[in-house]
Design an enzyme around this catalytic site. Structure first.
Site, PDB file in Angstrom:
ATOM      1  N   ASP A  86      63.884  -9.119  -2.280  1.00 37.72           N
ATOM      2  CA  ASP A  86      65.172  -8.521  -2.674  1.00 37.72           C
ATOM      3  C   ASP A  86      66.015  -7.932  -1.534  1.00 37.72           C
ATOM      4  O   ASP A  86      66.567  -6.830  -1.678  1.00 37.72           O
ATOM      5  CB  ASP A  86      64.937  -7.438  -3.745  1.00 37.72           C
ATOM      6  CG  ASP A  86      64.306  -7.991  -5.011  1.00 37.72           C
ATOM      7  OD1 ASP A  86      64.054  -9.199  -5.082  1.00 37.72           O
ATOM      8  OD2 ASP A  86      64.058  -7.197  -5.947  1.00 37.72           O
ATOM      9  N   ASP A 139      66.536 -10.309  -7.048  1.00 39.27           N
ATOM     10  CA  ASP A 139      66.755  -9.627  -8.318  1.00 39.27           C
ATOM     11  C   ASP A 139      68.038 -10.232  -8.906  1.00 39.27           C
ATOM     12  O   ASP A 139      69.061 -10.304  -8.199  1.00 39.27           O
ATOM     13  CB  ASP A 139      66.952  -8.125  -8.015  1.00 39.27           C
ATOM     14  CG  ASP A 139      66.531  -7.187  -9.114  1.00 39.27           C
ATOM     15  OD1 ASP A 139      65.599  -7.508  -9.871  1.00 39.27           O
ATOM     16  OD2 ASP A 139      67.149  -6.096  -9.208  1.00 39.27           O
ATOM     17  N   CYS A 155      60.083  -3.011  -6.337  1.00 39.99           N
ATOM     18  CA  CYS A 155      59.721  -4.438  -6.328  1.00 39.99           C
ATOM     19  C   CYS A 155      58.685  -4.783  -5.267  1.00 39.99           C
ATOM     20  O   CYS A 155      57.815  -5.622  -5.510  1.00 39.99           O
ATOM     21  CB  CYS A 155      60.976  -5.292  -6.225  1.00 39.99           C
ATOM     22  SG  CYS A 155      61.958  -5.195  -7.752  1.00 39.99           S
ATOM     23  N   LYS A 201      64.384 -13.351 -10.269  1.00 39.18           N
ATOM     24  CA  LYS A 201      63.650 -12.684 -11.347  1.00 39.18           C
ATOM     25  C   LYS A 201      64.583 -11.784 -12.144  1.00 39.18           C
ATOM     26  O   LYS A 201      65.538 -11.246 -11.601  1.00 39.18           O
ATOM     27  CB  LYS A 201      62.463 -11.900 -10.798  1.00 39.18           C
ATOM     28  CG  LYS A 201      62.875 -10.862  -9.786  1.00 39.18           C
ATOM     29  CD  LYS A 201      61.683 -10.314  -9.032  1.00 39.18           C
ATOM     30  CE  LYS A 201      62.153  -9.469  -7.881  1.00 39.18           C
ATOM     31  NZ  LYS A 201      62.942  -8.299  -8.268  1.00 39.18           N
TER      32      LYS A 201
HETATM   33  C1  VGL Z   1      64.556  -2.979  -7.636  1.00 38.00           C
HETATM   34  C2  VGL Z   1      65.197  -1.183  -8.880  1.00 38.00           C
HETATM   35  C3  VGL Z   1      65.791  -2.008  -9.786  1.00 38.00           C
HETATM   36  C4  VGL Z   1      63.872  -3.507  -6.401  1.00 38.00           C
HETATM   37  C5  VGL Z   1      65.142  -3.836  -8.540  1.00 38.00           C
HETATM   38  O1  VGL Z   1      64.192  -4.617  -5.951  1.00 38.00           O
HETATM   39  O2  VGL Z   1      62.999  -2.773  -5.864  1.00 38.00           O
HETATM   40  N1  VGL Z   1      64.558  -1.664  -7.821  1.00 38.00           N
HETATM   41  N2  VGL Z   1      65.761  -3.330  -9.605  1.00 38.00           N
HETATM   42 ZN    ZN Z   2      66.939  -4.729 -10.764  1.00 36.01          ZN
END
Ligand code: VGL
Ligand code: ZN
Length: 193
Positions: free
Chosen positions: A14, A57, A146, A99
């Site tokens: 991410d 994400d 994540c 995802k």
């Molecule tokens: C994430 C919060 C919400 C991440 C993704 O990539 O860590 N954190 N969505």
């Molecule tokens: Zn997210």
């Protein structure tokens, strides 16, 4: 720099504008600082014949993941928007796994839960790792969500897992979240160094 070999997979989690750009919807403090060091790891992994895989994400406009829809997060990484794009300086040399695409509210790159039934199902990530893979190096954003959940799933799946702390940053919703995440990783057998 981490050591790489053909039985190792580098999972870059991410590294997207919403997390890594100060203007992003869910900016993770210092997120932009991981981009050059992650690029160096990608280069080293490639040179050593390791696998390199990216996650992204990727949310619909409404999902129980967002505060406005009953979750905890500000709107971020809505599929097709600038915020969901991988950081422009990231050297994307490998497949990208999205995802959350169907509204799932999960964090791991390996698995998602159905937003209505809660049933878990695997993402594509596991299928992208060659059978000889023994070790995962998990880097990117964010260390307390994540990255952590992907690393914990890696342990559950039987891999040796490392999270080099210089290659991640933490959201830190609550005071002490960073320390708790690192403790949880170590307790599960992840090498967080
Ligand atoms: C994430 C919060 C919400 C991440 C993704 O990539 O860590 N954190 N969505
Ligand atoms: Zn997210």
């Amino acid at each position: 720099m981490t050591d790489y070999d053909p039985t190792t997979a580098l999972i870059v989690v991410d590294v997207q504008n919403d997390f890594a750009d100060p203007e992003g919807g869910l900016y993770v403090r210092g997120g932009e600082a991981v981009v050059p060091v992650v690029n160096a790891e990608i280069g080293a992994a490639h040179d050593a014949g390791a696998t390199v895989v990216f996650t992204q994400d990727w949310h619909p406009e409404s999902t129980p993941h967002f505060e406005k829809d009953g979750g905890v997060w500000p709107v971020h990484c809505v599929g097709g928007t600038w915020g969901a794009e991988l950081h422009p300086d990231l050297e994307v040399r490998g497949p990208v796994v999205r995802k959350g695409t169907s509204g799932e509210d999960g964090y791991s790159g390996f698995s998602e839960r159905d937003p209505t039934s809660g049933e878990p199902h695997a993402t594509q990530l596991g299928t992208l790792l060659p059978p000889e893979t023994r070790r995962l190096v998990v880097v990117g954003l964010a260390g307390d969500y994540c990255v952590k959940e992907t690393a914990l799933d890696g342990i559950r799946l039987g891999y040796q897992v490392e999270v080099p702390l210089a290659l991640t940053r933490f959201v830190g919703l609550e005071e002490g979240d960073e320390e708790r995440a690192v403790d949880e990783l170590r307790a599960a057998g992840v090498q967080a160094v």
